[in-house]
Design a protein around this motif. Structure first.
Motif, PDB file in Angstrom:
ATOM      1  N   SER A  19       0.810  -1.217   0.000  1.00  0.00           N
ATOM      2  CA  SER A  19       0.000   0.000   0.000  1.00  0.00           C
ATOM      3  C   SER A  19       0.849   1.276   0.000  1.00  0.00           C
ATOM      4  O   SER A  19       0.301   2.369  -0.058  1.00  0.00           O
ATOM      5  CB  SER A  19      -0.935   0.010   1.216  1.00  0.00           C
ATOM      6  OG  SER A  19      -0.190   0.171   2.408  1.00  0.00           O
ATOM      7  N   TYR A  20       2.168   1.148   0.054  1.00  0.00           N
ATOM      8  CA  TYR A  20       3.039   2.326   0.090  1.00  0.00           C
ATOM      9  C   TYR A  20       3.071   3.005  -1.275  1.00  0.00           C
ATOM     10  O   TYR A  20       3.057   2.347  -2.309  1.00  0.00           O
ATOM     11  CB  TYR A  20       4.460   1.950   0.504  1.00  0.00           C
ATOM     12  CG  TYR A  20       4.587   1.495   1.945  1.00  0.00           C
ATOM     13  CD1 TYR A  20       3.502   1.460   2.799  1.00  0.00           C
ATOM     14  CD2 TYR A  20       5.800   1.109   2.454  1.00  0.00           C
ATOM     15  CE1 TYR A  20       3.618   1.047   4.112  1.00  0.00           C
ATOM     16  CE2 TYR A  20       5.938   0.694   3.768  1.00  0.00           C
ATOM     17  CZ  TYR A  20       4.844   0.662   4.585  1.00  0.00           C
ATOM     18  OH  TYR A  20       4.969   0.267   5.885  1.00  0.00           O
ATOM     19  N   ASP A  21       3.145   4.328  -1.265  1.00  0.00           N
ATOM     20  CA  ASP A  21       3.131   5.121  -2.487  1.00  0.00           C
ATOM     21  C   ASP A  21       4.468   5.850  -2.608  1.00  0.00           C
ATOM     22  O   ASP A  21       4.769   6.709  -1.797  1.00  0.00           O
ATOM     23  CB  ASP A  21       1.973   6.117  -2.439  1.00  0.00           C
ATOM     24  CG  ASP A  21       1.863   6.960  -3.674  1.00  0.00           C
ATOM     25  OD1 ASP A  21       2.676   6.792  -4.601  1.00  0.00           O
ATOM     26  OD2 ASP A  21       0.969   7.814  -3.721  1.00  0.00           O
ATOM     27  N   TYR A  22       5.255   5.502  -3.612  1.00  0.00           N
ATOM     28  CA  TYR A  22       6.576   6.099  -3.783  1.00  0.00           C
ATOM     29  C   TYR A  22       6.599   7.187  -4.857  1.00  0.00           C
ATOM     30  O   TYR A  22       7.665   7.648  -5.233  1.00  0.00           O
ATOM     31  CB  TYR A  22       7.593   5.010  -4.132  1.00  0.00           C
ATOM     32  CG  TYR A  22       7.790   4.021  -3.006  1.00  0.00           C
ATOM     33  CD1 TYR A  22       8.648   4.318  -1.962  1.00  0.00           C
ATOM     34  CD2 TYR A  22       7.098   2.820  -2.977  1.00  0.00           C
ATOM     35  CE1 TYR A  22       8.832   3.424  -0.920  1.00  0.00           C
ATOM     36  CE2 TYR A  22       7.272   1.927  -1.927  1.00  0.00           C
ATOM     37  CZ  TYR A  22       8.138   2.228  -0.911  1.00  0.00           C
ATOM     38  OH  TYR A  22       8.306   1.357   0.127  1.00  0.00           O
ATOM     39  N   ASP A  23       5.445   7.601  -5.339  1.00  0.00           N
ATOM     40  CA  ASP A  23       5.368   8.633  -6.361  1.00  0.00           C
ATOM     41  C   ASP A  23       5.406  10.009  -5.700  1.00  0.00           C
ATOM     42  O   ASP A  23       4.372  10.618  -5.429  1.00  0.00           O
ATOM     43  CB  ASP A  23       4.094   8.462  -7.184  1.00  0.00           C
ATOM     44  CG  ASP A  23       3.967   9.505  -8.288  1.00  0.00           C
ATOM     45  OD1 ASP A  23       4.950  10.235  -8.548  1.00  0.00           O
ATOM     46  OD2 ASP A  23       2.891   9.587  -8.895  1.00  0.00           O
ATOM     47  N   LEU A  24       6.606  10.510  -5.424  1.00  0.00           N
ATOM     48  CA  LEU A  24       6.751  11.801  -4.747  1.00  0.00           C
ATOM     49  C   LEU A  24       6.201  12.958  -5.563  1.00  0.00           C
ATOM     50  O   LEU A  24       5.688  13.927  -5.002  1.00  0.00           O
ATOM     51  CB  LEU A  24       8.224  12.075  -4.427  1.00  0.00           C
ATOM     52  CG  LEU A  24       8.829  11.271  -3.295  1.00  0.00           C
ATOM     53  CD1 LEU A  24      10.285  11.660  -3.104  1.00  0.00           C
ATOM     54  CD2 LEU A  24       8.053  11.464  -2.019  1.00  0.00           C
ATOM     55  N   LYS A  25       6.310  12.871  -6.877  1.00  0.00           N
ATOM     56  CA  LYS A  25       5.859  13.978  -7.727  1.00  0.00           C
ATOM     57  C   LYS A  25       4.410  14.343  -7.437  1.00  0.00           C
ATOM     58  O   LYS A  25       4.070  15.512  -7.281  1.00  0.00           O
ATOM     59  CB  LYS A  25       6.034  13.630  -9.206  1.00  0.00           C
ATOM     60  CG  LYS A  25       5.642  14.770 -10.134  1.00  0.00           C
ATOM     61  CD  LYS A  25       5.822  14.382 -11.586  1.00  0.00           C
ATOM     62  CE  LYS A  25       5.524  15.509 -12.542  1.00  0.00           C
ATOM     63  NZ  LYS A  25       4.309  16.261 -12.288  1.00  0.00           N
ATOM     64  N   GLN A  62      11.141  -0.756   0.252  1.00  0.00           N
ATOM     65  CA  GLN A  62      10.683  -1.704   1.259  1.00  0.00           C
ATOM     66  C   GLN A  62      10.904  -1.078   2.631  1.00  0.00           C
ATOM     67  O   GLN A  62      11.630  -0.100   2.763  1.00  0.00           O
ATOM     68  CB  GLN A  62      11.454  -3.013   1.157  1.00  0.00           C
ATOM     69  CG  GLN A  62      12.935  -2.830   1.444  1.00  0.00           C
ATOM     70  CD  GLN A  62      13.755  -4.043   1.090  1.00  0.00           C
ATOM     71  OE1 GLN A  62      13.480  -4.708   0.103  1.00  0.00           O
ATOM     72  NE2 GLN A  62      14.754  -4.338   1.884  1.00  0.00           N
ATOM     73  N   VAL A  63      10.274  -1.643   3.620  1.00  0.00           N
ATOM     74  CA  VAL A  63      10.424  -1.144   4.977  1.00  0.00           C
ATOM     75  C   VAL A  63      11.871  -1.338   5.415  1.00  0.00           C
ATOM     76  O   VAL A  63      12.453  -2.405   5.226  1.00  0.00           O
ATOM     77  CB  VAL A  63       9.471  -1.892   5.939  1.00  0.00           C
ATOM     78  CG1 VAL A  63       9.731  -1.489   7.369  1.00  0.00           C
ATOM     79  CG2 VAL A  63       8.032  -1.620   5.555  1.00  0.00           C
ATOM     80  N   GLN A  64      12.444  -0.302   5.986  1.00  0.00           N
ATOM     81  CA  GLN A  64      13.781  -0.382   6.572  1.00  0.00           C
ATOM     82  C   GLN A  64      13.709   0.224   7.966  1.00  0.00           C
ATOM     83  O   GLN A  64      13.007   1.201   8.188  1.00  0.00           O
ATOM     84  CB  GLN A  64      14.801   0.376   5.740  1.00  0.00           C
ATOM     85  CG  GLN A  64      14.972  -0.222   4.365  1.00  0.00           C
ATOM     86  CD  GLN A  64      16.068   0.473   3.587  1.00  0.00           C
ATOM     87  OE1 GLN A  64      17.112   0.811   4.119  1.00  0.00           O
ATOM     88  NE2 GLN A  64      15.804   0.703   2.313  1.00  0.00           N
ATOM     89  N   ARG A  65      14.437  -0.368   8.869  1.00  0.00           N
ATOM     90  CA  ARG A  65      14.444   0.137  10.233  1.00  0.00           C
ATOM     91  C   ARG A  65      15.872   0.418  10.659  1.00  0.00           C
ATOM     92  O   ARG A  65      16.796  -0.219  10.215  1.00  0.00           O
ATOM     93  CB  ARG A  65      13.819  -0.903  11.171  1.00  0.00           C
ATOM     94  CG  ARG A  65      12.347  -1.097  10.935  1.00  0.00           C
ATOM     95  CD  ARG A  65      11.800  -2.186  11.827  1.00  0.00           C
ATOM     96  NE  ARG A  65      10.362  -2.272  11.756  1.00  0.00           N
ATOM     97  CZ  ARG A  65       9.694  -2.896  10.805  1.00  0.00           C
ATOM     98  NH1 ARG A  65      10.342  -3.480   9.813  1.00  0.00           N
ATOM     99  NH2 ARG A  65       8.383  -2.946  10.810  1.00  0.00           N
ATOM    100  N   LEU A  66      15.998   1.389  11.534  1.00  0.00           N
ATOM    101  CA  LEU A  66      17.297   1.742  12.113  1.00  0.00           C
ATOM    102  C   LEU A  66      17.184   1.558  13.609  1.00  0.00           C
ATOM    103  O   LEU A  66      16.312   2.147  14.258  1.00  0.00           O
ATOM    104  CB  LEU A  66      17.649   3.183  11.771  1.00  0.00           C
ATOM    105  CG  LEU A  66      18.962   3.702  12.315  1.00  0.00           C
ATOM    106  CD1 LEU A  66      20.124   2.951  11.687  1.00  0.00           C
ATOM    107  CD2 LEU A  66      19.088   5.173  12.049  1.00  0.00           C
ATOM    108  N   GLN A  67      18.055   0.707  14.174  1.00  0.00           N
ATOM    109  CA  GLN A  67      18.031   0.446  15.610  1.00  0.00           C
ATOM    110  C   GLN A  67      19.461   0.238  16.082  1.00  0.00           C
ATOM    111  O   GLN A  67      20.184  -0.593  15.523  1.00  0.00           O
ATOM    112  CB  GLN A  67      17.179  -0.791  15.911  1.00  0.00           C
ATOM    113  CG  GLN A  67      17.084  -1.115  17.371  1.00  0.00           C
ATOM    114  CD  GLN A  67      16.179  -2.317  17.624  1.00  0.00           C
ATOM    115  OE1 GLN A  67      15.655  -2.941  16.710  1.00  0.00           O
ATOM    116  NE2 GLN A  67      15.992  -2.630  18.879  1.00  0.00           N
TER     117      GLN A  67
END
Length: 72
Positions: A19-25, A62-67
């Motif tokens: 469901s993520y939308d990567y169309d920044l424009k 894709q989902v990325q996490r920083l921990q």
């Protein structure tokens, strides 16, 4: 997608990457997303897609996490 509850505690929602939308424009054109030029020390928010360097950035979608300094 971590979110803050009204009581100050955090919770994490399920990640539905489809469901993520990567169309920044589209979001920049709609005025929902602003951007800062990479070389702007004043960090002024820019509007509109003219000159926006972030519209066609390659990378994982894709989902990325920083921990603890680690990306996973």
């Amino acid at each position: 997608n971590a979110s803050l509850r009204p009581d100050g505690t955090w919770f994490e929602a399920d990640d539905d990457e489809d469901s993520y939308d990567y169309d920044l424009k589209r979001w920049v054109d709609a005025g929902r997303v602003h951007w800062i030029a990479p070389d702007d020390p004043a960090m002024r928010l820019q509007q509109g897609t003219t000159g926006c360097p972030y519209l066609h950035v390659d990378g994982p979608r894709q989902v990325q996490r920083l921990q603890d300094g680690e990306v996973w």
